[in-house]
Structures are given as structure tokens and as C-alpha cells.
Design a protein around this motif. Structure first.
Motif, PDB file in Angstrom:
ATOM      1  N   GLU A  51       0.842  -1.191   0.000  1.00 19.47           N
ATOM      2  CA  GLU A  51       0.000   0.000   0.000  1.00 19.47           C
ATOM      3  C   GLU A  51       0.892   1.262   0.000  1.00 19.47           C
ATOM      4  OE1 GLU A  51      -3.656   0.061   1.060  1.00 19.47           O
ATOM      5  OE2 GLU A  51      -3.621  -2.005   0.329  1.00 19.47           O
ATOM      6  N   PRO A  52       0.288   2.415  -0.322  1.00 15.03           N
ATOM      7  CA  PRO A  52       1.048   3.665  -0.191  1.00 15.03           C
ATOM      8  C   PRO A  52       1.540   3.841   1.244  1.00 15.03           C
ATOM      9  CG  PRO A  52      -1.099   4.070  -1.211  1.00 15.03           C
ATOM     10  CD  PRO A  52      -1.085   2.635  -0.790  1.00 15.03           C
ATOM     11  N   ASP A  53       2.657   4.523   1.403  1.00 14.40           N
ATOM     12  CA  ASP A  53       3.189   4.876   2.724  1.00 14.40           C
ATOM     13  C   ASP A  53       3.893   3.722   3.437  1.00 14.40           C
ATOM     14  OD1 ASP A  53       2.735   7.525   2.932  1.00 14.40           O
ATOM     15  OD2 ASP A  53       0.761   7.332   3.820  1.00 14.40           O
ATOM     16  N   TRP A  54       3.908   2.547   2.833  1.00 11.82           N
ATOM     17  CA  TRP A  54       4.670   1.465   3.440  1.00 11.82           C
ATOM     18  C   TRP A  54       6.151   1.606   3.111  1.00 11.82           C
ATOM     19  CZ3 TRP A  54       3.277  -3.633   5.599  1.00 11.82           C
ATOM     20  CH2 TRP A  54       1.956  -3.661   6.098  1.00 11.82           C
ATOM     21  N   ALA A  55       7.000   1.179   4.054  1.00 14.10           N
ATOM     22  CA  ALA A  55       8.453   1.157   3.813  1.00 14.10           C
ATOM     23  C   ALA A  55       9.042   0.042   4.659  1.00 14.10           C
ATOM     24  CB  ALA A  55       9.074   2.507   4.165  1.00 14.10           C
ATOM     25  N   LEU A  56       9.511  -1.025   3.995  1.00 10.64           N
ATOM     26  CA  LEU A  56      10.001  -2.220   4.684  1.00 10.64           C
ATOM     27  C   LEU A  56      11.479  -2.433   4.376  1.00 10.64           C
ATOM     28  CD1 LEU A  56       7.035  -4.643   3.841  1.00 10.64           C
ATOM     29  CD2 LEU A  56       7.261  -3.075   5.782  1.00 10.64           C
ATOM     30  N   GLN A  57      12.108  -3.348   5.153  1.00 18.82           N
ATOM     31  CA  GLN A  57      13.459  -3.796   4.816  1.00 18.82           C
ATOM     32  C   GLN A  57      13.578  -5.291   5.069  1.00 18.82           C
ATOM     33  OE1 GLN A  57      16.281  -1.036   6.727  1.00 18.82           O
ATOM     34  NE2 GLN A  57      16.480  -0.030   4.741  1.00 18.82           N
ATOM     35  N   ASP A  58      14.684  -5.825   4.546  1.00 16.80           N
ATOM     36  CA  ASP A  58      14.965  -7.255   4.650  1.00 16.80           C
ATOM     37  C   ASP A  58      16.041  -7.458   5.721  1.00 16.80           C
ATOM     38  OD1 ASP A  58      15.748  -9.859   4.373  1.00 16.80           O
ATOM     39  OD2 ASP A  58      16.220  -9.733   2.232  1.00 16.80           O
ATOM     40  N   PRO A  59      15.757  -8.163   6.813  1.00 14.93           N
ATOM     41  CA  PRO A  59      16.749  -8.297   7.893  1.00 14.93           C
ATOM     42  C   PRO A  59      18.020  -9.020   7.445  1.00 14.93           C
ATOM     43  CG  PRO A  59      14.844  -9.737   8.284  1.00 14.93           C
ATOM     44  CD  PRO A  59      14.488  -8.848   7.130  1.00 14.93           C
ATOM     45  N   GLN A  60      17.910  -9.844   6.405  1.00 11.46           N
ATOM     46  CA  GLN A  60      19.114 -10.501   5.874  1.00 11.46           C
ATOM     47  C   GLN A  60      20.132  -9.470   5.403  1.00 11.46           C
ATOM     48  OE1 GLN A  60      19.930 -13.575   6.089  1.00 11.46           O
ATOM     49  NE2 GLN A  60      18.424 -15.009   5.228  1.00 11.46           N
TER      50      GLN A  60
END
Lengths: 562, 562
Positions: A51-60
Motif C-alpha cells: 500500500e502507499p506509505d509502506w516502507a520495509l526492509q529485509d533483515p538478511q
């Protein structure tokens, strides 16, 4: 010679630095750009859209930072791993993730990998605003005293906003998560095999204080019945001050990096906060400004004071024994970048190209020829809302005083001055509320790039400004905490004060207020304050009404993006 | 077929047009750029330098307009001079000069030629501000009722400000001048051999009214003892309404132009005012807007009303039998030109070039895609002060609502909207004070160039807008008055009403307010009005204080120029 390693986890990459413990000299630097970067359109592999406004990262990616940068540091410096006495890390915050009891991130398990809520929520994940609104309304209704420690408002970026969003939108995943944890603490866990929680993120981002702990169970229950025991079920009440040793490197983590098992690892820290001792500040009276796209202001106080409109204060949150006060300006470097991107006329761009200059350098050169007050312009630096002291994202930018003779460099200078007035509001608000400030210490990218800006800040605030000698102050700070985790017996230090004495340095130059500029800037600042209060404290809420009209006209989805 | 000639004296050139009396068809046009143009640095020949803010002209240039354009009109149209029944002229105002009793300008006499005050003072000569201040202060002190006819303020551009400057700075030249006269009346004198004074310039620029005449002798005496009898000594109380015949062409003037001696010449007129009947307006209810770098607003009223903050009103000043009301906005086309010159980013300029578009056309195209209210921006259109209704040159421009997502076309549209709100303030002020307006009629350069602007004006004001068919409305209007001066018996008309019926035309298109835009613009206009009153009526005089700081910092000479 002994060495410590600092690792600074940024938004796009991680940066490692190898530092001589005796001198603070940075003998090697290595950067690893996250292979999955900021995940804001679709999940890796599954391609599930966000969705808009999401911002994730990959812990690896965080583990890959250790695996890539530290071996490179050893290679390039030639340092013997047995001479590396400690490792420290700092992180963006609040950047958090759900994990199993053994530390395995849910997103690394097949059954959850295609669920967005299983991944790391980066600090700039802004989709938890409804939860933040609920957190704030509930706190006001229940008269929660802790609210005023945070300027009266909890941000959508912070820990419980993000945690509550998981519970609201993915309750089964929330149930499956044994722990909710800051990425900062998670990487320390991966290095040491021990789960620890640091006081800095707990205090600034998760409503914890040394004296009062977390908000009461009834408050969390009022947010959601299943949220009542979030601390016991998903977190910990064992919060450790920064400067302590979290543990020693496990065999596995030592092997990733080529270091010795058992090497000391410091309790986790936050990028802005760890910069404070690295900028030589370990006592009251000197405010550190981490200056980049925005400014983060840090100052130590020996007493507890509620300073209205600040981001928060945490006892032992920066340096043990002090209250660490934090404030922020949300639009500084971004402000000038906007101007260059959207307002720089072709003639100026051509001149910059012909002379081989960056556009900012050309504008700085032209703006430096202007006298304070000579443009007749005044701006409110709210292009991205106001973080401190008004704590209002719905405020917008204002430029006043334009004539048909107004030139681009005059506007550019007015924007710089506006951010300097914003800093002065913060400095004076601290001063007026019992937190003394007599000098500013700058670090970050801006001070290197724009001498005019630094001089204007000195002239406007009336404070001399020193600049950190390190170009990677947070990474240096993490290395300093690594040396403290090792302790004096191992060739490090017993306290961060001792570490700062030996390892932190300022540049020789000082920006000193120019006496003849002070009276003009005092008058202009008085005008700024009058507009600041009129538009920012309810005299005329036109900015909010225009935003509301805009949202109506565009519909919510469009308005969010533009 | 009979013909009339109109000659329009502008700032840089004179324009003649040959018009068919029966149809209004413009059969030939000729332009003569003044050889000495605007004299604002040094006098011709002598090279005597001028002070800042001076703007002079050479009266010989006006005669050269007749000598060059009319023969060209005859040549190109093939019209027989005996079929040319009348000549009318219009002029910038107040543009005035000192002359001898026989009409010879002092600047054409060797003894005065090197004295700046001997030359024509062009409308935009702004060096008589001290005199204007004195005129206004004295009028307020002596409670002169006429002051409110002019919005409470006489301009430095107007007749007595300029005349008093001559007396103050060159008393011997003032003494040597037998007459002080509008250039409009002076050229009619040169054509006819008869000195006449027109009601339009006398009323709008020289504090004359049909019912009360000029201010009393005591008032002029209070300005300066030698100014007491300025009307009797240098001017005339015989003021003639526009629409009358001033006289017939002398042998000499006829020879300059190739016309017949005795050909009717109309009483002089002013460029903006003569455009009103040429835009088909000869009755109440329809406001004419002459739209270019600035806007001049003209509306006829059947009754006398003091409308606060307007430029002035004059009985018979535009059309005999009506009160002619005038208002103004000092920054319209200039506003957009400023934006394109100083704020247009290189990427936009490149796109315009690649597509072969003017930058304004590109911006209009992009701005037209935006919905009203969608930018969140609001501006005050005061980049060049505010003429009506605040009558304050010290007000400056404001832009509010900017964010990091704000784009150039949004700012451009906000500037257009701001000028439309300014027009709506004028329209509503007239309406609320007894001068009805239900339709707008536009002429000048802007309506041809910018359809988006015209639509926004209709949407914001709620009035339909028609556009004059002529691209040279003032020159057409002068030809119409030439035909009226000739009279019906000679093949012309007895009244300007009759002339307008036959010779004036509108384009077919009408700009009609778009119903769904009206409520949004009503809300935005309410916000505009609130800022307009706060910054314009003493709520916060920050704009004036910034100008004062600027003047202090720069020193007066620099401040004037920049």
C-alpha cells in the motif's frame, strides 16, 4: 595498538569503520548497500504489492552488512583480528520487526514470507497513522502523564504505532510473533546470541522511562484487548543503558566477520544519538545538530524538564547520568534540494554548468553576497511540516516579501535563514525551560557542503558553532561504544567520557556570530516568531484548511502522494 | 465609405489605425517607435544624467507619430484623404509637460533644453513621491473632501505631484512655463491650433470634478505660496467632456499627415478610458478590464458613490452622462513574467524549447490540468504593491501552502488565482458600494494569450467574461471618438453610443463560470480575504517592516533600484 569497529545502519546501506582506540583515527571504511534497499512497492520474491506509505526492509541485508564490511575493513587496514577489542552498532529508529523466540524473523519463514507485516518496518514506514491517532487520543482521554515527555504527540513512526498496526491488520501474525524488537537490538542479538533491549530506542521510540517504565497495562488494554500484555508477551522490561556490554561475539558471528569469538559487543544505539559523544559532547550546554535532509538536535541536561514541543527526552538515553533531550526540524537539506529541483531558472543552471559548479554551490556563492535583511524576504520553513516545537505535520511553507525584483538567490537565502530561525526557536525553547545551551556542534553532510548556511546559523542563533572532525560521526560513535564495551582492561575504556576524550575530535574552525549581523537577525527573527505563532498556534489555521480542501478535491489517495 | 483615424500614444511607441466608420473594420495599422523612447538615464544631446526614478519623453516624438503613421495608413489602405472625416487620440496619463503660451515645449527652446524638468514627464516618472506625500498630508490636515474620491491617496504619478516637483526643484523653469499641460491635450493643440483641456485627465489625474472644479486656492497656497494660482496661471478651468470636437486640423498639421485641413479632431482622451466604448460598454453593469502587465478596471455608474480604495471616479470622465469609476491591479502580466524569468526550472525551459512552445504556454498547459484547490497553495498578488482597494505600494507578495511536492505549474496557477482574487475584491467592493457589475469585458494583450487565466477569472468572480474583438482597442476607441467629433452630418456619429453600436464588437466566445469550480473558489477566496485584511489592513505590518529593514540595510539609492 587496539582497534574498535563501528557499524552504522542507514536507510540505504550499512557503513563499517575501523578506528584506532588510542587516537580515534579512522583507518578503514567500508559500505554495503542493502541488496533489497527500501522495499516500498512490492515484496521480494513473492511480488506482493504494498500500500502507499509502506516502507520495509529485509533483515538478511543487515547480516550481509557484517559479512561484507568487516572482512573488507580487516583486509584494507591490515589489522590483526585479535587487536579488535570491541564492536558497536547504531541504527535508524524506530525500525522494528516480529521474530520468533530464537530470533528468527517471521519474514524468513516460508509460511509468513509473503505477508508484508512479517518484514522489517523501516523508520519511514508511515502507514500506521490511524494507530498513532488512536494512541494519542487514548492517552489524552486517559490523562497519561508520559504524553508530555514527547511534545504531546506520539509519531506514526514509533514502536507502538507500528506494533498496533500489525495487531490490527494481521492478528494471526501478531499472535505468531514471539517478540517485537528494534532492528538495532535484533542485530546485537544476532552477534551475541543474547537478546538485549537498549534504553535509547525504548526511551525515544517506545514510551519507556527509567523511573516509570512503560505505560500501564490498562492503557495498552484500552488500545486493543490483545495489546494489554504487549510488554510481557512481545518485549521486555529489562532495558539496558547505552555504554554497557551486551555480550561477546558468537562463533557463528565471529566467523561471518573474521573476528575473534568473544569480542565485546556494545548495547545497541541510534544513529543520531550515538553521534553526540562522537561530536565530543558528553556534558551539558552544547547542542549537537546532525544536519542533512533534516536536522536532529541533541542536548544533554542534568535535570529533568518538560520542554514543550520537543521529540522527547530520555534519562540515560544518550549518555548515562544525563537526560538526553531530542528535537527535530523536518525540512532542511530537503528544502534546498526542492528549490534546486523546482525553482532554479535555466540561466542559473547554465551558469553552473559552464563553470563546473554544483547548483547549490552557485546559489551559495550568489546568496553570500547579500546582506542580512537586504532581500526583504521572510519564510516559514514548514515545507515538510514542523517537528519542533509545534509538532504539526499539517503546517506548510510560506514565503513573504516578494517583489518583481526578487531573485532566486534571495529566495534561496531566505529558505536557509528560515531553517536557522527554526533552530533558534528550538535553542531558545530549551534555554527557557531549564536546559542550557551555549554552543552548537554540527555533524552530518550539510556542514561540509555549505559554509554560508553555517555562518547564518551562528548569526541567527548567536551561538558559536563547531564542526565534528569525522565525516562519519555515527559510525565513529559506535566504534567508541565498542571500545567502552571492551573496557579498559582489554585496552578500551571504562566510560564513554574517557572514550570521547581520546577518540572524538572537532575541526579547528569555529563559526562565530558576526556582531553586525546580530541586530538585523534579531529583528527578522521577531517577525518570524510572530508569523510562526500566528500560523502555527491557531491565529489562522489557513494552512490546515488549504490541506483539507486539497484532500477533498484530490481524494485521499492522490493527496497522500502529492 | 467614410473613415476615422485613431492614434494611441503608448509608453514606447505610437500606433495609428484607419477604421471604416460604418463597420468598425480596421483597414490599416501603423506603429512608430519613439526615437528617444523612455528617457530615464540621460537627456538626449546634452547627456545630462537623470536621478533614479525619473522617466521623461521627447514631445517631438509625438509629432513624428503623426508624420509617420498617418501617411502610412493612407498609403496602405488606399483611402482618399477626403474620406477621412475625423481624428481621435488617446494617451498614457498623467504624462505632462511645461510649454510656452504658443504651445512650444520648453525642452524645444535652447535655453531650457539641458534642464530635465523642461521635458515631458512620463506617467511612470516616480521622482515626485515627496510632493505626493506633501499633497496627501496637506489634504488630510485641511480635511479636503475630494481626497476620498481618489481612494484617500493622490499618486506620485499624477499631475500636481509632478507640477509641484518642477516648482520645488526648478522654480525659474516653473516661472518660465506659461502652461503646464497633459501631453494628450498638447498633441490636440498641435493638430488644431487650439488649447483644450479634457475632462478625463483633469478628473482622474488633476483632482478636478464637474461639480466642484479644482481644489481651492488656499489648498494650493498651503502646498507652496507660488502654487496658489497654479490653475489660473498654468492651466485652465475650461474643462471639456470627452466626445466633443476640439477643432479642425490646421494647414500645417494636415500637411504633416496628408489629410485635409479642417478635418475634425476630438477632445483628447486616455488609453484605458477610451477603450471602454471600444469594448462595447456605454452603460452601467459591465466592467471593462484592460489586461496587460497590470489591469485597469473601468465601470460606468449612473450615480455618484464613494467607493473605498479605488483610483478615482469622474463624472463624464469616460462617457458623458455617467460617472466613470476606475480601479487598478499593479501586478498581473508582470507577475507571470517575473515567474518565468526568475523561477522557471531548466527542465521546463528545455521542454518548451523542444516542443516549440512559449514558456507561458507550457505553464498554462500544465496548470490547466490542475483542479481548483488541488495545489494547497494560496498567494497574495502584491509583488508590485496593491493599487485597489488597499492603495499601498509597500505591500509585498506572499505564497503560502508550499510543500516538498509543490511544482512550478502549481505556483504559476496560484499566482494567476491570486490576481483573480484581487479582481474579485475590486468587483465586490464596487457592488457593495452601489456600483453594479454583472459582466466583465476584457481587452489588452493577456486575454489573447491565456485562456486558462480568463476561465479562472470567470470561476473566481462568478461573472461571465466577454473579450473585445479588436486587438488594438484604445486606437479603435480613439477612431470612434474621431467619428463622433466629425458628427453625423459629415458621415460620422452624433454620440459615442451610436459609434459604439456600429464600430465596437466583441468576440463570439464567452468565458462562463464553471459551476463546480465556484464553491471551491469561494472557500479559497475567503482565505485570501482573511490574509488580505491581516497583512493589508494593519493586522501585521511585517511587509512594511521588512521593506524598512531592507532600505536601512541597503541605503536608499540601492533600495530604490532593487
Amino acid at each position: 595498538m587496539k582497534y574498535a569497529i563501528g557499524v552504522d545502519f542507514g536507510t540505504e546501506s550499512g557503513r563499517g569503520v575501523m578506528v584506532e582506540v588510542d587516537t580515534g583515527q579512522e583507518v578503514a571504511t567500508a559500505v554495503y548497500p542493502y541488496s533489497n534497499g527500501v522495499i516500498d512497492e512490492a515484496l521480494p520474491e513473492s511480488g506482493v504489492p504494498l500500500e502507499p506509505d509502506w516502507a520495509l526492509q529485509d533483515p538478511q541485508d543487515y547480516l550481509r552488512v557484517f559479512q561484507n564490511t568487516v572482512p573488507q575493513l580487516l583486509r584494507e587496514s591490515g589489522v590483526d583480528p585479535s587487536d579488535v577489542i570491541g564492536v558497536g552498532i547504531d541504527f535508524t529508529a524506530c525500525t522494528m520487526l516480529p521474530v520468533k523466540a530464537d530470533g528468527t524473523p517471521l519474514c524468513m519463514l516460508a509460511e509468513w514470507r509473503a505477508i508484508p507485516h512479517a518484514w522489517v518496518k523501516l523508520w519511514k514506514h508511515h502507514a500506521a497513522q490511524p494507530e498513532a491517532d488512536q494512541i494519542n487520543e487514548t492517552a489524552r482521554r486517559m490523562k497519561q502523564a508520559w504524553l508530555e515527555r514527547y511534545g504531546g504527540k506520539i509519531s506514526s513512526e514509533w514502536f507502538f504505532s507500528k506494533a498496533l498496526q500489525i495487531l490490527h491488520e494481521a492478528p494471526e501474525l501478531y499472535a505468531a510473533a514471539d517478540r517485537l524488537i528494534e532492528a538495532a537490538d535484533w542485530v546485537v542479538w544476532q552477534l551475541t546470541g543474547v537478546e538485549t533491549r537498549n534504553a535509547c530506542t525504548a526511551g525515544y521510540k517506545a514510551i519507556w522511562s527509567k523511573r516509570e517504565g512503560f505505560p500501564p497495562r490498562e492503557y495498552f488494554a484500552a488500545l486493543h484487548p490483545q495489546f494489554a500484555n504487549v510488554i510481557e508477551e512481545k518485549m521486555s522490561r529489562d532495558i539496558r543503558p547505552v555504554g554497557q556490554r551486551a555480550g561477546g561475539l558468537t562463533e557463528q558471528a565471529a566467523a561471518w566477520m573474521g573476528l575473534k569469538p568473544g569480542t565485546a559487543v556494545a548495547i545497541a544505539n541510534v544513529d543520531a544519538h550515538v553521534a553526540v559523544p562522537a561530536a565530543t559532547v558528553t556534558d551539558v550546554g552544547r547542542m549537537v545538530m546532525i544536519m542533512g535532509t533534516s536536522i536532529c538536535h541533541m542536548v544533554l541536561g542534568s535535570e529533568e524538564h518538560v520542554v514543550p514541543g520537543m521529540c522527547g527526552y530520555v534519562e540515560d538515553g544518550i549518555i548515562t547520568g544525563f537526560f538526553g533531550y531530542e528535537a527535530g526540524q523536518s525540512c532542511v537539506g530537503d528544502h534546498f534540494a526542492w528549490f534546486v529541483d523546482h525553482c532554479l531558472p535555466a540561466a542559473y543552471q547554465q551558469e553552473a554548468q559552464a563553470r563546473g559548479l554544483d547548483a547549490h554551490v552557485l546559489l551559495e556563492e550568489k546568496a553570500a553576497l547579500l546582506k542580512p535583511g537586504a532581500s526583504g524576504l521572510l519564510a516559514l520553513d514548514w515545507w515538510n511540516g514542523n517537528r519542533s516545537v509545534l509538532v504539526d505535520v499539517d503546517l506548510t511553507g510560506l514565503l513573504l516579501g516578494a517583489t518583481l525584483a526578487t531573485r532566486p538567490e534571495e529566495i534561496y537565502r531566505a529558505l536557509i535563514e528560515a531553517t536557522a530561525y527554526g533552530t533558534r526557536v528550538i535553542v531558545e525553547t530549551f534555554q527557557q525551560n531549564g536546559v542550557p545551551i551555549h554552543e552548537l556542534v554540527a555533524c552530518g553532510g550539510l556542514p561540509e557542503k555549505n559554509k554560508l548556511l553555517m555562518q547564518i546559523y551562528a548569526d541567527v542563533t548567536g551561538c558559536p558553532i563547531r564542526v565534528s572532525a569525522s565525516q562519519q560521526t555515527p559510525a565513529l560513535g559506535s566504534a567508541m561504544f565498542g571500545a567502552v564495551a571492551a573496557g579498559k582492561a582489554a585496552g578500551g575504556f571504562d566510560t564513554i567520557y574517557d572514550a570521547a576524550q581520546r577518540m572524538a575530535r572537532l575541526k579547528d574552525e569555529t563559526y562565530t556570530p558576526i556582531p553586525e549581523h546580530r541586530p538585523v537577525y534579531d529583528r527578522l527573527f521577531a517577525e518570524y516568531l510572530s508569523l510562526h505563532d500566528y500560523f502555527g498556534r491557531g491565529g489562522n489555521d489557513v494552512m490546515k484548511r488549504l490541506k483539507a480542501i486539497r484532500a477533498e478535491v484530490l481524494g485521499p489517495a492522490e493527496a497522500v502522494y502529492a
